[in-house]
Design a protein around this motif. Structure first.
Motif, PDB file in Angstrom:
ATOM      1  N   UNK A  25       0.906  -1.292  -0.130  1.00 45.35           N
ATOM      2  CA  UNK A  25      -0.152  -0.086   0.026  1.00 45.35           C
ATOM      3  C   UNK A  25       1.118   1.261  -0.097  1.00 45.35           C
ATOM      4  N   UNK A  26       1.880   1.279   0.976  1.00 42.81           N
ATOM      5  CA  UNK A  26       2.837   2.349   0.710  1.00 42.81           C
ATOM      6  C   UNK A  26       3.410   2.666  -0.879  1.00 42.81           C
ATOM      7  N   UNK A  27       3.996   1.757  -1.308  1.00 37.11           N
ATOM      8  CA  UNK A  27       4.501   1.659  -2.731  1.00 37.11           C
ATOM      9  C   UNK A  27       3.222   2.115  -3.509  1.00 37.11           C
ATOM     10  N   UNK A  28       2.290   1.701  -3.382  1.00 39.47           N
ATOM     11  CA  UNK A  28       0.965   1.977  -4.283  1.00 39.47           C
ATOM     12  C   UNK A  28       0.778   3.575  -4.251  1.00 39.47           C
ATOM     13  N   UNK A  29       0.829   3.806  -2.998  1.00 38.92           N
ATOM     14  CA  UNK A  29       0.364   5.151  -2.569  1.00 38.92           C
ATOM     15  C   UNK A  29       1.381   6.462  -3.137  1.00 38.92           C
ATOM     16  N   UNK A  30       2.763   5.849  -3.007  1.00 39.12           N
ATOM     17  CA  UNK A  30       3.613   6.834  -3.763  1.00 39.12           C
ATOM     18  C   UNK A  30       3.776   6.892  -5.105  1.00 39.12           C
ATOM     19  N   UNK A  31       2.980   5.985  -5.802  1.00 41.52           N
ATOM     20  CA  UNK A  31       2.878   6.068  -7.252  1.00 41.52           C
ATOM     21  C   UNK A  31       1.712   6.724  -7.779  1.00 41.52           C
ATOM     22  N   UNK A  32       0.897   7.331  -6.737  1.00 42.65           N
ATOM     23  CA  UNK A  32      -0.250   8.247  -7.172  1.00 42.65           C
ATOM     24  C   UNK A  32       0.144   9.529  -6.792  1.00 42.65           C
ATOM     25  N   UNK A  33      -0.355  10.729  -7.588  1.00 42.09           N
ATOM     26  CA  UNK A  33      -0.318  12.051  -7.067  1.00 42.09           C
ATOM     27  C   UNK A  33      -1.892  12.637  -6.967  1.00 42.09           C
ATOM     28  N   UNK A  34      -2.459  11.777  -5.902  1.00 43.79           N
ATOM     29  CA  UNK A  34      -3.942  12.180  -5.391  1.00 43.79           C
ATOM     30  C   UNK A  34      -3.929  11.869  -4.037  1.00 43.79           C
TER      31      UNK A  34
END
Ligand code: UDP
Ligand code: MG
Length: 313
Positions: A25-34
């Protein structure tokens, strides 16, 4: 136009997989700019799931968790999450990483094209052959008999807009078959194919009994065909009975007088006795669900929350 994404993740005895999930989830979150929010629902786990969720939510302001007062079942846990999330887009995924969160990026592309529901369609499954066949058959039967347009081979893994989630939350059903409710809402929906991985860790939490329960909920909640079938069988049986009686009368008046056919009498009696019980059973399935609905108990009970959700609603 869509500025925030919320993830709803039901967890039942997932202590083994949670560390992997948190990392992902951390790595997924860092891929998004929202803005990204996550709501975990602890569905009455008896292992360290809640402790782990608690700790994660205290350390990460984007995460929150609801502890249900007991095991209410996957569909109810998802419904609980959906009723609490308030983001523009809402994704539903399993805790065991069988549903890769990265697929939401592709799904968001579709949402930008104007779709309101983007659901993932399983290209292949890593389960055993019998179970795969059972799933395959179930989705095809359900699609044939359901009163709504159901997506084939699609589970709860999906991305929805706020509007769709709003309408799902409006539905007061206690027997919740979320993917069916999602289809019922309408709007523009589309499926995208994906390879369903095996569980990242731990064992399946769906016992055969739970799986059968889910199948029954889907069938009974979205189709009245079983009731119609029982009507047709009754009609057909009555018709056969009349034909048989006419046949017997003709025989008695014109041919022979001696009674015969004890075995066939018993056979027919047992057969139709069985058919009647079966039909009563089908009616009972509907009646039981009607009873569940009229009792109108809360759909779930939130015992405790942690993170941005302050108190259980
Ligand atoms: N789950 C739940 N309550 C239950 C059973 C399952 O919240 O009573 C959750 C589970 O933690 C997982 C998801 O539902 O996140 C799907 O369950 P599982 O992976 O065991 O099912 P499978 O993928 O084997 O069909
Ligand atoms: Mg799974």
């Amino acid at each position: 136009m869509y500025q925030s994404l919320g993830l709803v993740i039901p967890c039942y005895n997932e202590q083994q997989v949670l560390p992997l999930l948190f990392e992902r989830l951390h790595s997924f979150k860092s891929q998004l700019n929202m803005e990204v929010k996550v709501i975990f629902i602890d569905d009455g786990s008896r292992d360290t799931t809640w402790e782990q969720l608690f700790q994660f939510c205290e350390m990460n302001s984007f995460a929150s968790a609801i502890k249900l007062s007991r095991n209410f079942g996957h569909q109810t846990a998802v419904s609980a999450g959906l009723s609490q999330i308030d983001t523009d887009l809402v994704g539903v995924l399993d805790a065991d990483l069988q549903d890769p969160p990265e697929l939401f990026i592709e799904m968001m592309g579709k949402v930008r094209e104007g779709y309101h529901v983007v659901y993932a369609v399983r290209k292949n499954r890593k389960e055993n052959f019998m179970l795969k066949f059972a799933y395959w058959l179930f989705y095809r039967i359900l699609k044939k008999v359901a009163n709504i347009d159901l997506a084939l081979d699609s589970g709860d893994f999906c991305l929805m807009t706020k509007d769709v989630v709003h309408w799902i939350n409006q539905m007061p059903e206690h027997n919740r078959f979320v993917r069916g409710l999602r289809g019922w809402v309408g709007y523009k929906q589309i499926g995208i194919p994906y390879d369903r991985a095996g569980r990242a860790a731990g064992e399946t939490k769906y016992s055969l009994r739970k799986l059968m329960g889910l199948a029954m909920d889907g069938l009974i909640s979205f189709s009245s065909l079983p009731l119609k079938i029982s009507g047709w069988i009754g009609f057909f049986a009555a018709f056969l009975g009349v034909v048989y009686l006419v046949f017997e009368f003709i025989k008695i008046f014109f041919f022979e007088k001696a009674p015969s056919g004890w075995a066939s009498m018993i056979g027919v009696t047992i057969f139709f006795g069985g058919v009647q019980l079966l039909m009563l059973g089908i009616i009972g399935q509907y009646l039981g669900r009607v009873f569940d609905e009229v009792k109108n108990r809360p759909i779930y009970i939130a015992e405790q929350t942690v993170g941005f959700l302050t108190k259980p609603k």
